[in-house]
Every structure is written in C-alpha cells, then in structure tokens.
Design an enzyme around this catalytic site. Structure first.
Site, PDB file in Angstrom:
ATOM      1  N   ARG A 148       0.813  -1.212   0.000  1.00 20.15           N
ATOM      2  CA  ARG A 148       0.000   0.000   0.000  1.00 20.15           C
ATOM      3  C   ARG A 148       0.851   1.270   0.000  1.00 20.15           C
ATOM      4  O   ARG A 148       0.332   2.370  -0.170  1.00 20.15           O
ATOM      5  CB  ARG A 148      -0.912   0.017   1.234  1.00 20.15           C
ATOM      6  N   LYS A 149       2.153   1.121   0.211  1.00 19.82           N
ATOM      7  CA  LYS A 149       3.039   2.279   0.256  1.00 19.82           C
ATOM      8  C   LYS A 149       3.573   2.575  -1.147  1.00 19.82           C
ATOM      9  O   LYS A 149       3.518   1.723  -2.039  1.00 19.82           O
ATOM     10  CB  LYS A 149       4.197   2.044   1.223  1.00 19.82           C
ATOM     11  N   LEU A 150       4.121   3.792  -1.345  1.00 17.77           N
ATOM     12  CA  LEU A 150       4.649   4.143  -2.663  1.00 17.77           C
ATOM     13  C   LEU A 150       5.790   3.209  -3.048  1.00 17.77           C
ATOM     14  O   LEU A 150       5.791   2.628  -4.125  1.00 17.77           O
ATOM     15  CB  LEU A 150       5.159   5.597  -2.681  1.00 17.77           C
TER      16      LEU A 150
END
Length: 383
Positions: free
Chosen positions: A181-183
């Site tokens: 879910r993180k960049l």
C-alpha cells in the site's frame, strides 16, 4: 467497466530482472543487495544510518529497544493510526498513551503531546499519517529538554517533505514501511533510520538474533569464526530479493510522487466545488506524497461516509474507510479509558474515506470517481 482499485503498486520489468539477477547469484537471503539498499535509502532520506528490517512494525520495535524504552514506561502515540503504532510499545512492556490529532492533517501536535507527558513518559511516536508530514520540530522542542525520545513512524512517508528535506531526516529514529500500500514497496519490508551510530549498530545485531557477526559476513567466510549471541535478539531480516526490488523502487520514487501529486491536485480541484466534502492537503511546513488521499464527509453532504462508500462500490470503485481509531479496538479498551479526549480521532475515523490514487490511474478512471462524488448532489437537487 473495469474495477478501480484504491491502490496498485507500480512495478514492472526492471523489478523482475532485479529479482532474477539475485536468484541467479545464489545469494537470496540478507546480503549485498540489502547493504546496497540501506546505503541508497540513507542517502535518499538524508539519514546517517539505515537498517533494513522485515517490516515497519519490527523497525518500530527495534527503535524502542535501542532508545531504552521498557517495562513501566509510557509512550505517547496517536490513536489515529494503524494499530502497529500502538502495538510496538506493548512489545517492550511499555504502556501506550493515546492522544488526539489535528483535524486538518490527521497528525499529532506539540500541544497534544505536552498535555500527555507524565514522569513516566519515555518516548513519543509521531506519525506522518497518510503521507502528511508531522510538524516534528515543534514536538522535539517539547520533548528534547525532558530527555523524551521522539520516534517518527514514517511508514507512509517516503517521498514526503518537511521544511525542505525528506520526512524523517530530522528524527533521531524513524521507521519506514515497504508494504504494497506504500509508494515504495518490496512486498513486505521496512527500514529503521537513525542519527545515532551506537543505536544503529545495536539494531543491526538485534535484527539477526543479536549475533556478534552478521550472517552475510559469516557466509562470505570460507572458515567462519564461531559467533556469539550477545543478548536476546530477533529474526527481523530483509532478503536480498526484497532489497533488489527496493533499489529499483527507490529510483522510481520521485516520479511516483510527481504523478501522485498531479492526481491529488485534480481531486482537490474537483472537490473544491462539492459542498460537504473536505479533502486532505499539504500543511504549511511540508508536502505530502499522498500515500492516502482521504476526504472527510461533513454534515452538509447529502449522504454519510458509508453511503458514499456504497455508491463508489456500486460503480466498481474500491475506496476504503478512513484511518482506524486504535483505542476502539478490543486489545486497547483498557488503555484508552477516556475516549472523550479523542473526539477528533473518532470524528475522522467515522467520517473519512480514502479515494483511489495510484501511479497508473488514468484520467478516465479518476473522472469516474469524481462523477460518483458529485452524484449525491444531483440526486438531492443541488447540481
């Protein structure tokens, strides 16, 4: 219509090649690629030391240990965060003390921290919630004179800036996440950064069962010396396969941020014309990477948050409820006796949602999301 997801990792042929090269090398556990990723991440985040871990939660755990937090201590944390932020103090026998957040940023404030400090406060964990940079300097001004360690939970923060530098650059300890879910993602994985050389060395040992020499050094030796186990440690290692992906992803970070901010700006322009919706934005002291683009549904909007989520789902658009309130979870009921002091947290948790935002999002997909946001106004006769 195709489904629109709330998030998609931006990965491709370069990541596949990087992992293939690691597999071909025969060294797939923690080794040279992890060391390279640590060096490059430290440079990118303006950190003096970077220690790769299995995830951000283990990085937070190590941060508390090296900072000397233990049984009987209190650690001030936001309730408005993923539950790992509050779990980490429990791991070292400390008590999490929940405080409220600012309604516009979703971050804790110096005033909130100051009001919660007691003689047992040993550390504060601040969060760059959804990528919105926390005002770290003001909180350190409160805590540093008292010897209270400020740990930055920068799980969502890679690519965000604070006063012209990467978030985390001014923290004595910062923990990072590489969850999908993180960049910047490695599938799972995390990083601990610190300005303290002794803490960095201890964290490196603790993540490998507190061995006196690293597994990589032992493996590289034809006749390795006998290792010693200096204290009770943990298996919090990252693999070279993960690190190889992380190195490629780190090279993409600036482009990821540029694209996400472009999409966020389009949302902001559209939502500015919709009464009853309040979007997250940049604070005066920094810029967000918009890891999560959250919107508050206010009383003037024709439907509530859950009604809007349902409308989005009916359009095959996957949005999410806003950030959780950890104090509402059964595991923390006893630790959060006074819920009345967490009114902003509860309001934001009950009335915010996270809209789809990912690097590959097309103008047509974003237009579909915006059309659903506008639809309740049309039904109610406002459009």
């Amino acid at each position: 219509m195709n489904r629109i997801n709330v998030m998609k990792p931006w990965m491709g042929a370069d990541e596949i090649l990087a992992v293939s090269d690691v597999i071909a090398s025969g060294w797939v556990a923690q080794g040279p690629k992890v060391a390279q990723f640590e060096r490059e991440f430290a440079v990118a985040m303006h950190a003096q030391h970077a220690i790769a871990t299995s995830n951000c939660t283990t990085a937070l755990h190590l941060a508390l240990i090296v900072a000397g937090v233990g049984a009987g201590d209190e650690v001030i944390v936001p309730s408005f965060s993923f539950i790992a932020t509050a779990n980490a103090p429990i791991y070292v026998g400390a008590r999490p003390i929940f405080i409220d957040v600012d309604s516009s940023t979703g971050d804790v404030t110096a005033e909130g921290v100051a009001a919660a400090i007691t003689e047992r406060t040993r550390a504060v964990i601040v969060v760059d919630q959804g990528g919105v940079p926390v005002d770290l300097d003001s909180i350190q001004e409160v805590c540093d004179p008292l010897g209270i360690v400020v740990i930055e939970d920068a799980a969502c923060g890679a690519g965000s800036t604070y006063r012209g530098r990467p978030v985390g650059a001014g923290a004595v300890l910062a923990a990072w996440s590489f969850h999908p879910r993180k960049l910047l993602t490695t599938g799972e994985g995390g990083m601990l950064t610190t300005s303290n050389a002794q803490w960095a060395e201890r964290a490196r040992q603790l993540r490998e069962h507190a061995m006196s020499m690293s597994a990589a050094d032992r493996q590289a030796s034809v006749l390795a010396p006998a290792e010693e186990y200096l204290e009770t440690g943990f298996n919090y290692r990252m693999t070279d396969m993960q690190a190889a992906v992380g190195i490629v992803q780190l090279g993409r970070l600036s482009e990821m941020v540029r694209r996400r901010r472009e999409i966020a700006a389009r949302y902001a322009t559209a939502i500015a014309g919709i009464d009853g919706l309040r979007p997250v934005g940049d604070p005066e002291w920094g810029t967000s990477n918009f890891q999560s683009y959250w919107v508050e549904v206010e009383p003037g909007f024709p439907t509530d948050r859950d009604g809007l989520l349902k409308a989005l789902a009916e359009g095959d658009i996957s949005a999410r409820r806003g950030i959780m309130a950890s104090h509402r979870q059964p595991a923390f009921w006893a630790a959060a006796a006074d819920h009345a002091l967490l009114g902003v947290t509860e309001r934001l948790t009950d009335n915010t949602l996270i809209l789809p935002l990912f690097h590959q999002m097309t103008d047509e997909e974003q237009a579909r999301v915006i059309d659903v946001l506008r639809a309740p106004l049309t039904v109610a006769g406002h459009g």
